[in-house]
Design an enzyme around this catalytic site. Structure first.
Site, mmCIF file in Angstrom:
data_model
loop_
_atom_site.group_PDB
_atom_site.id
_atom_site.type_symbol
_atom_site.label_atom_id
_atom_site.label_comp_id
_atom_site.label_asym_id
_atom_site.label_seq_id
_atom_site.Cartn_x
_atom_site.Cartn_y
_atom_site.Cartn_z
ATOM 1 N N GLU A 149 0.821 -1.201 0.000
ATOM 2 C CA GLU A 149 0.000 0.000 0.000
ATOM 3 C C GLU A 149 0.864 1.264 0.000
ATOM 4 O OE1 GLU A 149 -2.162 -2.963 2.788
ATOM 5 O OE2 GLU A 149 -0.150 -2.606 2.009
ATOM 6 N N ARG A 170 17.460 -22.003 -9.414
ATOM 7 C CA ARG A 170 18.317 -21.827 -10.592
ATOM 8 C C ARG A 170 17.409 -21.512 -11.785
ATOM 9 N NH1 ARG A 170 19.421 -26.521 -8.284
ATOM 10 N NH2 ARG A 170 18.624 -27.733 -10.023
#
Length: 362
Positions: free
Chosen positions: A46, A201
């Site tokens: 927010e 990875r």
């Protein structure tokens, strides 16, 4: 709200132990601010969206995937920032299960004269933060059990070869799973058989490495194991009292050693899960092997299952199975998944489902 949910999805794992939240600010049908929860200690979604909107935030409508917080934690309350910015209306997909919030953020906004709406795409919003919901309500991490099997239910051949049962699309999906969790857990036998890295990875797009947890009851992890040389942190859970020399060997190789209670000669996995929760681990991905997964199923610790099914037949009475342990004596006692979904990944299929409800108790 769809955009807010997409932004929240980007923060899964990265924001932990905070919830993954997305926020969008709209004025006159135009998006003037958007935000995603930043790592712990940094701005919430927010606030990020409000900063982007600046003075244009006054009189706007905010869409947020989770109820704004109203308490001081590592950062100030989001409700205060929303009120001070002059936002006129807030749509929140779901309330926050955190007992410190739990509807109080919504009430504070309403007390300040802000119109609120609740429930749009609630099921999606809750799914994004299912791990957070469990962690924040009972202090234990959400547990996903993941394994890949052949059509006849094997995870390796009789010689313990397992690369690769699944195809590239399934392995890419596994990397996405790893990116969304706080910890990846395997048993010692998996390390001895595969010498895995247990890292994310995916071409460098990940923003952190999950904690690597090796359940090694007797402290036999080789100091040459590849996972000890990878970026990030490796924790080795051992059972009971080990010789000081064993502990020093593991520590000297770069591992943190966690001595856990002994249960029938093995690490008490329930105690281990509780300990990980105290370390603010909200989501654990248990990748095997069969002994470790069996102990988790036997102890009723699994929340979600992610099983990859490959269209191959391995065969052999000595081939490895994904879940060992004690198991059940009768079919009627076998735990059954709910909310089951199936997705095709190349030639493979991913089957997911839940064994325990997410504790959204509000």
């Amino acid at each position: 709200m769809a955009l807010a949910l997409a932004l929240a999805q980007e923060a899964v794992g990265w924001a932990s132990p905070n919830p993954a939240v997305g926020a969008v600010i709209v004025k006159g049908g135009v998006v003037v601010g958007r935000g995603t929860t930043q790592p712990p200690g940094s701005a919430h979604a927010e606030v990020v969206a409000l900063r982007e909107a600046g003075e244009a935030a006054r009189g706007t409508t905010m869409y947020v995937s989770l109820e704004p917080c109203r308490h001081y934690g590592r950062t100030p309350p989001c409700t205060t920032a929303i009120i001070q910015a002059g936002v006129a209306e807030v749509h929140m997909a779901t309330l926050d299960p955190n007992p410190l919030v739990a509807g109080q953020g919504k009430r504070e906004l309403e007390a300040a004269g802000i119109v609120t709406h609740l429930g749009e795409r609630q099921a999606e919003a809750r799914r994004i933060n299912e791990a957070y919901a469990k962690y924040i309500t009972n202090g234990r991490p959400f547990v996903t059990a993941k394994f890949a099997v052949s059509l006849d239910g094997r995870i390796a051949t009789r010689t313990r070869e397992s690369k690769w049962i699944t195809g590239e699309a399934s392995r890419d999906y596994s990397q996405r799973l790893r990116r969304q969790v706080d910890a990846i857990m395997v048993g010692l036998n998996t390390v001895l058989a595969d010498d895995p890295q247990l890292t994310v990875r995916d071409g460098g797009s990940h923003r952190r490495q999950p904690l690597r947890v090796v359940v090694d009851s007797r402290g036999r992890l080789p100091p040459t194991a590849r996972l000890l040389r990878e970026p990030g942190h490796t924790l080795v859970a051992v059972a009971g009292s080990l010789a000081a020399s064993q502990l020093e060997t593991l520590r000297g190789a770069g591992a943190e050693v966690l001595v856990m209670p002994d249960k029938e000669g093995l690490v008490d996995v329930a105690a281990l899960v509780t300990t990980l929760g105290r370390r603010e681990v909200t989501h654990v991905l248990v990748e095997g092997g069969g002994t470790l997964l069996g102990s988790f199923f036997d102890a009723g610790l699994v929340d979600r299952v992610a099983a990859f099914l490959s269209p191959m037949i391995i065969g052999g009475s000595q081939a490895m199975s994904p879940v060992l342990g004690q198991g059940v004596a009768k079919i009627a006692e076998a735990p059954r998944l709910r909310d089951v979904a199936m997705e095709r990944l190349g030639d493979d299929f991913l089957i997911t489902g839940y064994l325990a409800p997410t504790p959204w108790s509000i």
